[in-house]
Design a protein around this motif. Structure first.
Motif, PDB file in Angstrom:
ATOM      1  N   GLN A 340      15.573  -9.529  -3.949  1.00  0.00           N
ATOM      2  CA  GLN A 340      14.304  -8.882  -3.965  1.00  0.00           C
ATOM      3  C   GLN A 340      14.407  -7.475  -4.865  1.00  0.00           C
ATOM      4  N   CYS A 341      15.581  -6.749  -5.013  1.00  0.00           N
ATOM      5  CA  CYS A 341      15.651  -5.659  -5.972  1.00  0.00           C
ATOM      6  C   CYS A 341      15.578  -6.388  -7.566  1.00  0.00           C
ATOM      7  N   PHE A 342      15.977  -7.450  -7.593  1.00  0.00           N
ATOM      8  CA  PHE A 342      15.918  -8.057  -8.917  1.00  0.00           C
ATOM      9  C   PHE A 342      14.407  -8.165  -9.351  1.00  0.00           C
ATOM     10  N   GLN A 343      13.723  -8.757  -8.250  1.00  0.00           N
ATOM     11  CA  GLN A 343      12.436  -8.735  -8.573  1.00  0.00           C
ATOM     12  C   GLN A 343      11.388  -7.479  -8.989  1.00  0.00           C
ATOM     13  N   LYS A 344      11.899  -6.580  -8.129  1.00  0.00           N
ATOM     14  CA  LYS A 344      11.284  -5.223  -8.106  1.00  0.00           C
ATOM     15  C   LYS A 344      11.589  -4.375  -9.181  1.00  0.00           C
ATOM     16  N   TYR A 345      12.955  -4.536  -9.531  1.00  0.00           N
ATOM     17  CA  TYR A 345      13.503  -3.497 -10.582  1.00  0.00           C
ATOM     18  C   TYR A 345      14.134  -4.032 -11.797  1.00  0.00           C
ATOM     19  N   GLY A 346      14.354  -5.497 -11.637  1.00  0.00           N
ATOM     20  CA  GLY A 346      14.981  -6.127 -12.861  1.00  0.00           C
ATOM     21  C   GLY A 346      14.211  -6.879 -13.714  1.00  0.00           C
ATOM     22  N   ASN A 347      12.877  -6.747 -13.709  1.00  0.00           N
ATOM     23  CA  ASN A 347      11.977  -7.692 -14.427  1.00  0.00           C
ATOM     24  C   ASN A 347      12.252  -9.245 -14.167  1.00  0.00           C
ATOM     25  N   ILE A 348      12.338  -9.687 -13.166  1.00  0.00           N
ATOM     26  CA  ILE A 348      12.754 -11.038 -13.101  1.00  0.00           C
ATOM     27  C   ILE A 348      11.676 -11.685 -12.064  1.00  0.00           C
ATOM     28  N   THR A 349      11.093 -12.794 -12.630  1.00  0.00           N
ATOM     29  CA  THR A 349       9.904 -13.559 -11.764  1.00  0.00           C
ATOM     30  C   THR A 349      10.179 -14.825 -11.295  1.00  0.00           C
ATOM     31  N   PHE A 350      10.135 -15.306 -10.043  1.00  0.00           N
ATOM     32  CA  PHE A 350      10.407 -16.526  -9.583  1.00  0.00           C
ATOM     33  C   PHE A 350       8.862 -17.024  -9.380  1.00  0.00           C
ATOM     34  N   HIS A 351       8.839 -18.588  -9.432  1.00  0.00           N
ATOM     35  CA  HIS A 351       7.632 -19.292  -9.278  1.00  0.00           C
ATOM     36  C   HIS A 351       7.828 -20.399  -8.349  1.00  0.00           C
ATOM     37  N   ARG A 352       6.793 -20.799  -7.731  1.00  0.00           N
ATOM     38  CA  ARG A 352       6.996 -22.296  -7.030  1.00  0.00           C
ATOM     39  C   ARG A 352       5.819 -23.070  -7.807  1.00  0.00           C
ATOM     40  N   ASP A 353       6.137 -24.453  -7.615  1.00  0.00           N
ATOM     41  CA  ASP A 353       4.982 -25.290  -8.152  1.00  0.00           C
ATOM     42  C   ASP A 353       3.893 -25.699  -6.987  1.00  0.00           C
ATOM     43  N   GLU A 354       2.723 -25.287  -7.693  1.00  0.00           N
ATOM     44  CA  GLU A 354       1.433 -25.204  -6.785  1.00  0.00           C
ATOM     45  C   GLU A 354       0.647 -26.369  -7.372  1.00  0.00           C
TER      46      GLU A 354
END
Length: 864
Positions: A340-354
């Motif tokens: 979650q810190c990677f997402q918030k401060y590390g400019n990393i985004t995860f995606h799921r297929d919809e």
């Protein structure tokens, strides 16, 4: 008008109204050092000043609560509504002690507050009860004395000024003004120690000037009293809680005093006070705080520190700061927080297929990672953060995302990112992906910088887990090349060799030469187990004794052995043994902490196996020495094992035919188990082996305390019977018979006693004694049943009485009867009495002249 002329007119009493106004202005400018009678108008002005002071103090208290500064017991606010339980006289006595060095400033300040407990610590908590703040006014009756003291100071009449001030303090010990004046007087005199003492009291009684506290802190540092300086800085922070510089100086002093946790708490307050323009300094301080917390093992506090700074200055954070935070979280296995810190401060985004679109996952947890199909990451991205992201995904079971993320690592120079290779390989191994960890470790051991024992060990463990035993053995051999005494590598190699059936090599690799050292204990234990499995008892005994020598003192002198035997607790044995060794001039024995390397249960099992081996090898002397030494071992006697060791000592002494030592152990066992027949049987065995009179005396003394113990009556009867005191023996046997009339042995022994009395030369009524003997023998036969034992004993009794024809009848009948106790295989029955019966018959026939018949019985039944 200048100041000198104003003072001159004041001294002579010639002052105009205009001069009076000028005098009051000068008084305020000089910090109220000059005081005189105050009229009613001035008094109203004074009350307004008091209200202003109270408001400032309340604001200071509120700021103190916001900043969380820890106040000291000595620095609790002076403008309190003081506890008047202490009289002015007591306060003056306290001041005298303080000036003489008998009281510290903390203790005297507590006295001023009415706190009688002098043991209050320097740094107390904030939750002390707040008191109502009021300004301590100087009483009217002494205000003119203060004015005179200031005039004397102005005229350089310091002695008079000191006397005036001390008189004011005697009358009003809680007023700050005389202490301020005395501080100035001693400063002019050059006595900085006295000046500091009085200035501290003055500041304590009027604490709203941070500059004054800072000055006092500097003076305290110059005098070498750092603890007092901390107190001054703490008090200054109450008046100026947002001053970062004061926080900094206070924390530095706390570090010098060794109060690292309190210093870190102060640094935390500094982080809260820092403004956006101070972001670089804030990040640098946060790194230092995290480093200190990590060294102290307080990783959780280090994480909290970094998270607080990230929330405040996230825009100015560097990749180094993010890397520190991630490393701390991974060390505590907080993988979901890390992602979650990677997402918030590390400019990393995860995606799921919809369906036809990708939806951003935020925030991400372990369950959601499995549904992630895409990871958006900047390129280029710091390689150390990229590797940490892969490690976190591994532990969150996001295996499908790591291949693309890990590719850039292999483009870097191995010698520069070898530590990242190692971290990643360890993560792969921990989640069971050994096939991915092995290539990374293989590349590392081939490099120049990472061709070392620790990396080879990781590689060997990985190969072992993959089932590649031969390659793992080669890797372990490389570890032992770099670190010959590495116990873990030797143990693992030995286990592998044993699994491969190469037991001799397995033994050689863990065998230690010479004295076993603490660090080799695990190897020696492994060697013992291997030797025992191979049946090599001699080698096993040698290695096991060397290992247990680390736990047990050597008993070389007789005095040492007697000390161990004659004390009945491990603590007393150790204490008395220490004294005896000191008297004998021997070195004090210090046990090794081998239980830190090998568990106590493993050592206990080894001790029992060693006892069995010594017993099976009939090395009873060594067994006795080993068990006696074990009684002095604190680790072995833990968990109620002491009684078991004492019983082993008893058995070893018995088998070593050392009844003197065995008696001390069986006696203690009897005292603890009076009604245990097995204990009495053991006692009887030892007594019969020793043949000493002191055991008889012990039984007699014991009988006076326990008058209802059947085995004790029987033993006392035996002792009397053996010594020829048949009447005493009969008395003891009869007591045993009364306790248990159905005990066949008691009936038998009564009959035997009567038989002996009948055979005595000067017995008067032998017929009556004979009848009673036969009666008890018959009762014995009825209770026991007709068997080889009872028939043999009846024959012996008749034989002793000279009734040989009756004895022959019982003997022959006993020969035709099977043994009372049958063995499983029916051979070598130690309970078969035919040999003894035949011998007695041969004696009867030989005495009657039938030598051939006597020889026939001997030839048939008595074979060697």
């Amino acid at each position: 008008m200048d100041e000198d002329s104003l003072f001159s007119n004041l001294e002579s009493g010639q002052l105009t109204e205009e001069q009076w106004v000028q005098f009051k202005e000068l008084k305020i400018q000089r910090g109220n050092l000059v005081c005189n009678e105050i009229d009613s108008d001035d008094e109203d002005e004074y009350e307004e000043y008091d209200e202003l002071q109270e408001q400032e103090q309340d604001d200071s208290d509120k700021a103190e609560e916001d900043t969380g500064v820890i106040a000291s017991g000595s620095d609790s606010d002076t403008n309190d509504n003081f506890n008047n339980s202490l009289s002015d006289q007591e306060l003056n006595k306290g001041l005298e002690k303080y000036l003489n060095g008998e009281l510290t400033f903390t203790q005297y300040s507590n006295l001023l507050e009415g706190i009688e407990n002098e043991g209050i610590p320097e740094e107390t908590t904030k939750d002390q009860t707040k008191k109502t703040k009021t300004r301590t006014k100087l009483p009217r009756k002494v205000q003119h004395l203060l004015g005179e003291a200031n005039l004397n100071l102005a005229r350089q009449e310091t002695d008079e000024a000191i006397k005036m001030c001390m008189e004011i303090i005697r009358l009003a010990p809680r007023a700050p003004q005389p202490f301020q004046t005395l501080g100035m007087v001693y400063e002019e005199l050059g006595d900085m120690e006295k000046s500091l003492q009085f200035s501290l009291i003055a500041a304590f009684l009027s604490p709203n000037d941070p500059e004054e506290w800072l000055k006092l802190a500097e003076m305290s540092i110059n005098s070498g009293d750092l603890l007092q300086a901390v107190t001054c800085y703490t008090k200054a922070l109450k008046s100026d809680p947002n001053n970062v510089a004061i926080h900094w100086e206070r924390c530095l002093l706390l570090e010098q005093l060794g109060k690292k946790m309190k210093a870190l708490e102060g640094y935390q307050q500094m982080l809260k006070l820092m403004k956006p323009e101070q972001a670089p300094q804030c990040w640098q301080l946060a790194r230092e705080i995290c480093k200190s917390y990590h060294e102290m093992g307080e990783t959780a506090l280090a994480i909290i520190t970094m998270m607080n700074v990230f929330e405040k200055f996230a825009d100015t954070a560097s990749s180094e700061d993010l890397n520190i935070l991630m490393e701390l979280q991974i060390s505590l296995k907080k993988y979901e927080d890390t992602i979650q810190c990677f997402q918030k401060y590390g400019n990393i985004t995860f995606h799921r297929d919809e369906g036809d679109m990708f939806v951003t996952c935020e925030p991400l947890d372990k369950e959601m990672v499995k549904n992630v199909v895409k990871c958006t990451i900047a390129n280029p991205y710091p390689i150390d953060l990229r590797v940490k992201l892969v490690i976190v995904l591994l532990f969150l079971e996001g295996f499908h995302l790591i291949d693309d993320l890990i590719e850039p690592l292999f483009e870097e120079k191995l010698d520069e990112v070898g530590d990242l290779y190692l971290d990643l390989a360890e993560a792969f191994s921990e989640v069971g992906l050994y096939s991915k960890a092995a290539p990374l470790l293989s590349d590392l051991v081939k490099s120049e910088n990472y061709n070392m024992a620790a990396v080879w060990l990781r590689y060997a463990e990985c190969l072992k887990a993959m089932g590649k035993s031969e390659e793992a053995l080669l890797a372990y051999s490389r570890v032992m090349t770099f670190a010959p005494n590495h116990a873990g590598a030797r143990m693992a190699s030995s286990t592998l060799l044993q699994q491969m059936g190469r037991t001799e090599e397995a033994i050689d690799i863990v065998k230690t030469t010479g004295t076993v050292l603490e660090e080799n204990a695990q190897l020696s234990l492994q060697c013992c187990n291997l030797l025992l499995s191979q049946g090599d008892h001699d080698q096993f005994i040698e290695v096991a004794v060397s290992l247990l020598d680390l736990l047990m003192p050597k008993l070389k002198r007789k005095e040492e052995i007697l000390t161990v035997i004659c004390n009945y607790s491990q603590k007393r044995r150790a204490q008395n043994l220490k004294e005896v060794r000191k008297e004998l001039g021997l070195e004090e024995w210090v046990p090794c902490k081998v239980e830190n390397v090998v568990s106590i249960n493993e050592l206990w099992d080894l001790f029992l196996k060693l006892c069995d081996a010594l017993f099976n090898e009939h090395r009873y002397g060594e067994l006795q020495h080993l068990t006696l030494r074990a009684l002095c071992s604190k680790p072995l006697t833990k968990n109620s094992k002491e009684e078991e060791i004492e019983f082993l000592c008893l058995l070893s002494c018995y088998f070593n035919r050392n009844a003197k030592y065995a008696y001390n152990f069986i006696k203690q066992i009897l005292l603890d188990n009076v009604n245990c027949n097995r204990a009495w049987n053991l006692f009887g065995q030892i007594v019969s082996m020793a043949q000493e009179a002191r055991y008889n005396r012990f039984c007699l003394r014991f009988a006076s305390k326990y008058g209802d113990n059947l085995p004790l009556f029987l033993l006392n009867g035996h002792n009397a019977l053996v010594s020829g005191s048949y009447k005493h023996a009969l008395g003891d046997y009869q007591e045993a018979f009364k306790l248990n009339p159905l005990n066949y042995f008691a009936s038998f022994m009564i009959g035997l006693a009567f038989t002996h009395m009948t055979c005595q030369k000067f017995t008067a009524d032998k017929h009556t004694l004979f009848i009673q003997a036969v009666a008890f023998f018959n009762r014995y036969t009825d209770l026991r049943g007709e068997c080889q034992e009872t028939l043999y004993n009846m024959g012996r009794a008749m034989h002793q009485l000279g009734l040989t024809y009756i004895a022959v009848h019982y003997y022959k009948k006993a020969l035709d009867t099977n043994p009372t106790i049958q063995t499983e295989d029916g051979s070598d029955n130690i309970f078969d009495l035919k040999c003894e019966i035949a011998y007695n018959l041969s004696l009867i026939y030989r005495n009657s002249g039938s030598d051939d018949l006597a020889a026939w019985y001997i030839h048939k039944y008595c074979k060697i």
